[in-house]
Design a protein around this motif. Structure first.
Motif, short mmCIF file in Angstrom:
data_model
loop_
_atom_site.label_atom_id
_atom_site.label_comp_id
_atom_site.label_asym_id
_atom_site.label_seq_id
_atom_site.Cartn_x
_atom_site.Cartn_y
_atom_site.Cartn_z
N SER A 86 0.80 -1.02 -0.05
CA SER A 86 -0.09 -0.04 0.01
C SER A 86 0.83 1.26 0.14
O SER A 86 0.65 2.05 -0.79
CB SER A 86 -1.05 0.08 1.32
OG SER A 86 -1.90 -1.13 1.18
N ARG A 120 -2.69 0.58 10.13
CA ARG A 120 -3.98 0.14 10.12
C ARG A 120 -4.63 0.67 8.75
O ARG A 120 -5.42 -0.03 7.77
CB ARG A 120 -5.05 0.63 11.37
CG ARG A 120 -6.32 0.09 10.99
CD ARG A 120 -6.35 -1.54 11.22
NE ARG A 120 -7.95 -1.83 10.85
CZ ARG A 120 -8.56 -2.10 11.83
NH1 ARG A 120 -8.10 -2.10 13.14
NH2 ARG A 120 -9.87 -2.49 11.69
N ALA A 121 -4.59 1.89 8.52
CA ALA A 121 -4.96 2.52 7.35
C ALA A 121 -4.61 1.98 5.95
O ALA A 121 -5.17 1.70 5.07
CB ALA A 121 -4.71 3.96 7.54
N ARG A 123 -3.23 -1.11 5.64
CA ARG A 123 -3.62 -2.23 5.69
C ARG A 123 -5.14 -2.44 4.91
O ARG A 123 -5.36 -2.90 4.23
CB ARG A 123 -3.68 -3.07 6.86
CG ARG A 123 -2.37 -3.53 7.30
CD ARG A 123 -2.37 -4.54 8.44
NE ARG A 123 -3.63 -4.55 9.48
CZ ARG A 123 -3.18 -4.01 10.60
NH1 ARG A 123 -2.22 -3.33 11.01
NH2 ARG A 123 -4.33 -3.81 11.38
N ASP A 124 -5.93 -1.48 5.71
CA ASP A 124 -7.28 -1.53 5.03
C ASP A 124 -7.45 -0.99 3.71
O ASP A 124 -8.56 -1.75 3.18
CB ASP A 124 -8.11 -0.34 5.96
CG ASP A 124 -8.28 -0.75 7.42
OD1 ASP A 124 -8.26 -1.99 7.65
OD2 ASP A 124 -8.68 0.09 8.21
N VAL A 125 -6.60 -0.39 3.21
CA VAL A 125 -7.00 0.00 1.64
C VAL A 125 -6.20 -0.98 0.73
O VAL A 125 -6.18 -0.46 -0.47
CB VAL A 125 -6.38 1.51 1.31
CG1 VAL A 125 -7.32 2.55 2.10
CG2 VAL A 125 -4.85 1.68 1.71
N TRP A 128 -7.95 -1.98 -2.81
CA TRP A 128 -8.32 -0.99 -3.44
C TRP A 128 -7.18 -0.08 -4.31
O TRP A 128 -7.45 0.98 -4.83
CB TRP A 128 -9.08 0.14 -2.81
CG TRP A 128 -10.51 -0.40 -2.38
CD1 TRP A 128 -11.59 -0.43 -3.05
CD2 TRP A 128 -10.88 -0.49 -1.13
NE1 TRP A 128 -12.72 -0.81 -2.35
CE2 TRP A 128 -12.35 -0.78 -1.00
CE3 TRP A 128 -10.37 -0.45 0.21
CZ2 TRP A 128 -13.09 -0.95 0.17
CZ3 TRP A 128 -11.14 -0.67 1.31
CH2 TRP A 128 -12.51 -0.85 1.38
N VAL A 163 -7.77 8.21 1.08
CA VAL A 163 -7.60 6.83 2.00
C VAL A 163 -8.98 6.65 2.90
O VAL A 163 -9.48 5.62 2.67
CB VAL A 163 -6.58 6.90 2.71
CG1 VAL A 163 -6.31 5.78 3.98
CG2 VAL A 163 -5.12 6.81 1.99
N ASP A 164 -9.37 7.83 3.35
CA ASP A 164 -10.60 7.67 4.38
C ASP A 164 -11.67 7.53 3.62
O ASP A 164 -12.60 6.68 3.97
CB ASP A 164 -10.78 9.27 4.98
CG ASP A 164 -9.86 9.27 6.14
OD1 ASP A 164 -8.89 8.27 6.71
OD2 ASP A 164 -9.51 10.37 6.81
N ARG A 167 -11.61 3.82 3.00
CA ARG A 167 -11.97 2.84 4.08
C ARG A 167 -13.43 2.83 4.58
O ARG A 167 -13.68 1.78 5.10
CB ARG A 167 -11.26 3.35 4.97
CG ARG A 167 -9.43 3.30 4.88
CD ARG A 167 -8.86 4.06 5.96
NE ARG A 167 -8.81 3.09 7.33
CZ ARG A 167 -8.61 3.35 8.66
NH1 ARG A 167 -7.84 4.84 8.65
NH2 ARG A 167 -8.50 2.58 9.61
N GLN A 168 -14.43 3.83 4.22
CA GLN A 168 -15.50 3.77 4.43
C GLN A 168 -16.29 3.10 3.34
O GLN A 168 -17.48 2.61 3.85
CB GLN A 168 -15.97 5.39 4.49
CG GLN A 168 -15.34 6.12 5.69
CD GLN A 168 -15.83 7.64 5.43
OE1 GLN A 168 -16.46 8.02 4.86
NE2 GLN A 168 -15.05 8.54 6.28
N HIS A 196 -10.42 -10.77 8.32
CA HIS A 196 -11.80 -10.32 8.09
C HIS A 196 -12.73 -11.56 8.19
O HIS A 196 -13.17 -12.27 7.06
CB HIS A 196 -11.97 -9.85 6.62
CG HIS A 196 -11.07 -8.83 6.60
ND1 HIS A 196 -11.45 -7.49 7.08
CD2 HIS A 196 -10.04 -8.50 5.64
CE1 HIS A 196 -10.29 -6.59 6.64
NE2 HIS A 196 -9.52 -7.02 5.83
#
Length: 273
Positions: A86, A120-121, A123-125, A128, A163-164, A167-168, A196
């Motif tokens: 990422s 964490r951010a 990893r979350d994206v 995408w 990114v936010d 993530r949403q 997950h």
């Protein structure tokens, strides 16, 4: 008799504004250094995985290597790889917009930049990245045309906002792992499912990878004990010894052999699956 009441430290006196500003800036620098160190670590783990370092060192797979050599679990190692991928993708997106020099830390040799995002951010994206990096490059390019060379806070703010937004959104579909070898694909599917556990797409992917791995094991069992042998004959002849050699029970080996013979996943229920 001595008092049983707890002793209280004297109240701390606040420092002056100048000292407060200095201490706060020291904290910001330290946090930035720690964040960048984490990204550099992730990049080095990613490089080790790409180099398949476990092979010349004699380990059976990436997970065993990570546990023995790095002291981390397979899932933790894959999370670090996600972070590096990422961060690398976002670094390239920033570079494509012509603002890489503005955020690249001095002495960095990993190709990654400190973009001010948490682990964490990042990893979350991970799922995408194609879409996210396109958006980041477009927004940075547009902002640069309007305002000229962007300062570091502006670059980070644009990246963080994108990114936010991603993530949403809903969890992305599982990555295509067709190009990965069987062991890596199974390990990655397991790590994703652990991260997950409520996402049924990832759970189904894990089941698919486990079935594929069971099929490969079953093919090996068939080569050792051909189809004309009964289960009992196959076990008595060679498969019991083979199961012991690889640290598995003979019933599981026989189940994978039946799966290789029939192609019916129900043969694996209660053993491999």
């Amino acid at each position: 008799m001595a008092s049983m009441e707890p002793e209280h430290e004297a109240a701390l006196e606040p420092v002056g504004r100048a000292d407060a500003v200095r201490l706060t800036e020291d904290l910001r620098v330290a946090i930035g250094e720690a964040r960048q160190a984490a990204v550099v670590l992730a990049g080095r783990v990613r490089d080790a995985h790409r180099a398949r370092v476990w092979v010349p060192l004699g380990y059976s797979g990436w997970g065993q290597y990570a546990q023995a050599e790095l002291g981390i679990s397979r899932a933790q190692a894959y999370r670090l790889i996600d972070i590096a991928e990422s961060a690398g993708a976002l670094s390239r997106a920033i570079g494509a917009a012509g603002v890489l020099a503005a955020v690249s830390p001095a002495g960095d040799t990993t190709g990654l930049v400190d973009i001010g995002l948490s682990q964490r951010a990042l990893r979350d994206v991970h799922g995408w990245l194609d879409e996210l990096t396109t958006v980041v490059t477009e927004r940075l390019t547009t902002a640069t045309r309007r305002a000229g060379q962007l300062e570091v806070p502006a670059v980070r703010a644009i990246v963080a906002q994108a990114v936010d937004e991603f993530r949403q959104g809903p969890l992305p579909a599982a990555d295509n792992t067709a190009a990965e070898d069987g062991d890596d694909a199974l390990e990655r599917a397991l790590a994703d499912a652990e991260r997950h556990p409520t996402d049924m797409r990832l759970v189904r992917r894990l089941v698919d990878e486990m079935a594929a791995a069971g099929g490969k094991l079953g093919q090996t069992a068939l080569e050792l004990a051909p189809a004309y042998l009964s289960d009992q004959e196959a076990a008595d002849t060679v498969l019991a010894r083979y199961a012991d050699d690889i640290g598995c029970d003979v019933e599981t080996i026989l189940a994978t052999r039946r799966y290789a013979l029939t192609g019916d996943r129900r043969a694996l229920e209660g053993t491999w699956l």
